[in-house]
Design an enzyme around this catalytic site. Structure first.
Site, mmCIF file in Angstrom:
data_model
loop_
_atom_site.group_PDB
_atom_site.id
_atom_site.type_symbol
_atom_site.label_atom_id
_atom_site.label_comp_id
_atom_site.label_asym_id
_atom_site.label_seq_id
_atom_site.Cartn_x
_atom_site.Cartn_y
_atom_site.Cartn_z
ATOM 1 C CB SER A 82 -14.120 -8.820 -29.576
ATOM 2 O OG SER A 82 -14.640 -10.042 -30.029
ATOM 3 C CG HIS A 141 -11.793 -12.650 -27.167
ATOM 4 N ND1 HIS A 141 -12.979 -12.750 -26.470
ATOM 5 C CD2 HIS A 141 -12.141 -12.170 -28.388
ATOM 6 C CE1 HIS A 141 -13.982 -12.349 -27.218
ATOM 7 N NE2 HIS A 141 -13.495 -11.989 -28.377
#
Length: 249
Positions: free
Chosen positions: A93, A116
């Site tokens: 992330s 993501h």
């Protein structure tokens, strides 16, 4: 507790990123509970003590606040000295954004990178939800900037990888440009990149959906075949199976 730690050695400074990436406003709360974390401002202040020195950044983090990660990313990009990033565990992330700041990014053969779409929470009426979605779209564009600057991939390709929540092994990360090399491997072992692996949650979901669709199609065929048989045919088949079973006893 800070989630980073500077260690000076003969080759410059070394630091580790091993906790959650948080905003400056939340720093006091993490310090109160003794949770490993750090804010961008504290990081920048410490980094300023190592001007003109090469920096090695070890990353093993699940990520955190994307704006805090942007602050650390900018600080490393502005650093006057070579920045080498080494992912020895995970750069997930927001931590993957920080990893892109490295002049050279190296991954452990057991390390992983995950990218993501940004997440958020919103409260309010419909227009507030639409505004929150628009903000997330713009935040995604800023994250794509960091990935594209490092990898050279198209924005559409990166966007698709983010949509699918893509987990990349070291070989896959090197193949797609998110990393430059693999730790503990010589040059001959790194070339060519074969059997590169990435995990896509959406791809798995699509695969499962396809399998289930195929199952239901076959089941419907079976049901139709059963319904097409007359009562006498079904009775005959049952009697035949019974006789076969008796003959085996």
């Amino acid at each position: 507790m800070r989630f980073w730690n500077f260690i000076e050695n003969d080759e410059g400074a070394e630091l580790r990123i091993e906790g959650e990436i948080i905003s400056d406003d939340d720093a006091w709360l993490y310090e109160w509970f003794g949770i490993p974390a750090s804010s961008p401002n504290a990081f920048k202040q410490e980094l300023s003590n190592y001007k003109n020195q090469p920096i090695t950044v070890w990353i093993d983090s699940w990520g955190g606040d994307v704006f805090a990660a942007a602050g650390i990313y900018n600080a490393l990009k502005e650093h006057r000295g070579k920045v080498t990033v080494k992912v020895d565990g995970k750069a997930v992330s927001a931590a993957s954004v920080i990893a892109m700041a490295g002049d050279e990014v190296l991954m452990s053969p057991v390390g992983i990178i995950m990218i993501h779409n940004p997440w958020s929470q919103a409260v309010g009426e419909a227009k507030d939800m639409r505004h929150a979605a628009d903000v997330l779209d713009e935040v995604k564009e800023t994250i794509i900037n960091a990935y594209q600057s490092k990898t050279g991939l198209s924005r559409n390709k990166i966007s698709k990888l983010m949509d699918e929540e893509t987990w990349m092994s070291a070989r896959k990360a090197v193949a797609d440009g998110f990393a430059d090399g693999i730790l503990y491997a010589n040059q001959e072992e790194q070339e060519p990149i074969q059997n590169a692996f990435s995990f896509s949650r959406l791809a798995i979901q699509n695969s499962a959906s396809t399998a289930m669709k195929h199952f239901f199609e076959e089941y419907q065929k079976f049901q139709k075949q059963q319904s097409d048989e007359s009562f006498d045919e079904r009775l005959f088949n049952l009697r035949r199976k019974r006789l076969d079973l008796i003959s085996k006893l």
